[in-house]
Design an enzyme around this catalytic site. Structure first.
Site, PDB file in Angstrom:
ATOM      1  N   LYS A  83      -9.440  23.071  -3.867  1.00 29.68           N
ATOM      2  CA  LYS A  83     -10.708  24.073  -4.206  1.00 29.68           C
ATOM      3  C   LYS A  83     -11.615  23.072  -5.292  1.00 29.68           C
ATOM      4  CE  LYS A  83     -12.125  28.794  -4.670  1.00 29.68           C
ATOM      5  NZ  LYS A  83     -11.544  30.058  -5.304  1.00 29.68           N
TER       6      LYS A  83
HETATM    7  C1  E4P Z   1     -13.592  32.762  -4.519  1.00 33.02           C
HETATM    8  O1  E4P Z   1     -12.808  31.908  -3.954  1.00 33.02           O
HETATM    9  C2  E4P Z   1     -13.811  33.197  -5.600  1.00 33.02           C
HETATM   10  O2  E4P Z   1     -12.612  33.057  -6.289  1.00 33.02           O
HETATM   11  C3  E4P Z   1     -13.963  34.657  -5.966  1.00 33.02           C
HETATM   12  O3  E4P Z   1     -14.460  35.314  -4.734  1.00 33.02           O
HETATM   13  C4  E4P Z   1     -15.223  34.997  -6.890  1.00 33.02           C
HETATM   14  O4  E4P Z   1     -15.389  36.221  -6.951  1.00 33.02           O
HETATM   15  P1  E4P Z   1     -16.342  36.875  -7.973  1.00 33.02           P
HETATM   16  O5  E4P Z   1     -17.576  36.626  -8.086  1.00 33.02           O
HETATM   17  O6  E4P Z   1     -15.829  38.376  -7.975  1.00 33.02           O
HETATM   18  O7  E4P Z   1     -15.735  36.419  -9.278  1.00 33.02           O
END
Ligand code: E4P
Length: 217
Positions: A83
């Site tokens: 990522k």
């Molecule tokens: C996605 O890959 C992120 O880890 C996640 O969905 C972020 O979510 P949040 O905005 O609730 O922290």
């Protein structure tokens, strides 16, 4: 539509995995912090039973350093998706690592142009954050629709991984719009089973059943 689970909580992933609800997992530095675990160790444990893509996020800011971190994360298991943030260096990293055959999830996407450029850099997944757009009074679902149109117009193979999912309605709306994947916390996945009329109906059935005086076992 595939379900990825947005957590590094191994017990929560296992519970949903046993029900066949886990097509993959996403983690991020905040979720690793929440788990209280070492990133390499917890990611390895998740990959030991999750067959689908498991996203593990780099934290360096320069492409060369991101690439080195990405290779180290990718060495944990063959189903790691590295990522990377949607920055210029993140896109360079995406191009290099996808060229080496690794899955890459480009994260922190907040515009259709960002999604377009990530697809051109070879992203396996693009992660538009719906909830965080909603938080500032923008429409996260509009963004998913725009990306769907653009990717379909040009037959990009990058999968839309709708992220920052906060509610059961988000999941339904993403499915209607045609997101390839949603990544949601375990609580949201469980909430998909809830309906007030289910609870009410069950309560009535059990009251009536008690009146019959019967037993099945
Ligand atoms: C996605 O890959 C992120 O880890 C996640 O969905 C972020 O979510 P949040 O905005 O609730 O922290």
């Amino acid at each position: 539509m595939k379900f990825f689970i947005d957590t590094a909580d191994v017990d929560a992933i296992r519970e949903l995995h046993d029900l066949g609800m886990v097509d993959g997992v996403t983690t991020n530095p905040s979720l690793i912090l929440k788990s209280g675990r070492d990133i390499l160790e917890v990611t390895k444990e998740i990959c030991s039973f999750v067959e689908g893509p498991v996203s593990a996020e780099v934290v360096a800011l320069k492409a060369d350093d991101m690439i080195a971190e990405g290779r180290k994360l990718a060495a944990i298991a063959p189903n790691i998706a590295v990522k990377v943030p949607l920055t210029w260096d993140g896109l360079k990293t995406c191009k290099v690592l996808s060229g080496e055959g690794f899955m890459v999830n480009v994260t922190l996407c907040f515009s259709a142009n960002q999604a377009l450029i990530a697809a051109k850099a070879g992203a396996t997944f693009i992660s538009p954050f719906i909830g965080r757009l909603d938080d500032i009074n923008l429409d996260g679902l509009d963004l998913i629709g725009d990306i769907r149109t653009i990717y379909d117009n040009y037959d990009f193979k990058t999968q839309i991984l709708a992220a920052s999912i906060r509610s059961a309605n988000h999941v339904k709306d993403c499915a209607m719009i045609g997101a390839d994947v949603v990544t949601a916390p375990p609580s949201v996945i469980k909430a998909l089973a809830n309906h007030v009329l289910t609870d009410k109906g069950l309560e009535q059935f059990l009251k009536d059943w008690a009146k019959t005086g019967q037993k099945i076992i």
